[in-house]
Design an enzyme around this catalytic site. Structure first.
Site, PDB file in Angstrom:
ATOM      1  N   ALA A  15       0.839  -1.201   0.000  1.00 15.89           N
ATOM      2  CA  ALA A  15       0.000   0.000   0.000  1.00 15.89           C
ATOM      3  C   ALA A  15       0.870   1.245   0.000  1.00 15.89           C
ATOM      4  O   ALA A  15       1.935   1.272   0.614  1.00 15.89           O
ATOM      5  CB  ALA A  15      -0.915  -0.002   1.219  1.00 15.89           C
ATOM      6  N   CYS A  16       0.393   2.264  -0.707  1.00 13.27           N
ATOM      7  CA  CYS A  16       1.162   3.506  -0.796  1.00 13.27           C
ATOM      8  C   CYS A  16       0.233   4.706  -0.667  1.00 13.27           C
ATOM      9  O   CYS A  16      -0.974   4.580  -0.619  1.00 13.27           O
ATOM     10  CB  CYS A  16       1.909   3.567  -2.117  1.00 13.27           C
ATOM     11  SG  CYS A  16       0.827   3.881  -3.516  1.00 13.27           S
ATOM     12  N   ASP A  17       0.844   5.868  -0.679  1.00 11.99           N
ATOM     13  CA  ASP A  17       0.070   7.101  -0.616  1.00 11.99           C
ATOM     14  C   ASP A  17       0.602   8.144  -1.589  1.00 11.99           C
ATOM     15  O   ASP A  17      -0.155   8.841  -2.223  1.00 11.99           O
ATOM     16  CB  ASP A  17       0.103   7.664   0.807  1.00 11.99           C
ATOM     17  CG  ASP A  17      -0.912   8.769   1.021  1.00 11.99           C
ATOM     18  OD1 ASP A  17      -2.003   8.714   0.428  1.00 11.99           O
ATOM     19  OD2 ASP A  17      -0.620   9.694   1.792  1.00 11.99           O
TER      20      ASP A  17
END
Length: 106
Positions: A15-17
């Site tokens: 997961a990233c942002d």
């Protein structure tokens, strides 16, 4: 969920942002490393983690958001996209058995 046996992991999500591409590269690396095992590796924004993710790998600063968005998943925060010991422990648990323990705090 705070831990899971490596052999029970079927879906691993990176997961990233920020959208810088590093997390996409990590997901690709993990796909190659785990390609012969019954594990799906996916990449998703931290705000859109699928509910069937067994383990979520994300930068340590995103771990709280990942835990809130994926309460049924084990969330493992890491500091470096390449060569991080936390990521290596997850890979080893999937390949050789062992327990993946979620991280707490940042």
């Amino acid at each position: 969920m705070s831990s899971i046996e490596g052999e029970r992991i079927r879906k691993l999500v990176v997961a990233c942002d920020a959208g810088m591409g590093s997390s996409v590269m990590l997901a690709g690396q993990l796909r190659r490393e785990l390609r012969k095992l019954p594990v799906t590796v996916e990449h998703h924004p931290v705000a859109a983690i699928p509910p069937d993710a067994d383990v979520v790998l994300c930068q340590a600063g995103l771990a709280e958001r990942a835990r809130a968005g994926a309460p049924g998943s084990v969330v493992v925060g890491f500091r470096m996209f390449l060569g991080d010991p936390a990521v290596a422990r997850v890979v080893a648990a999937v390949k050789q058995g062992g327990v993946v323990v979620g991280t707490t705090g940042n």
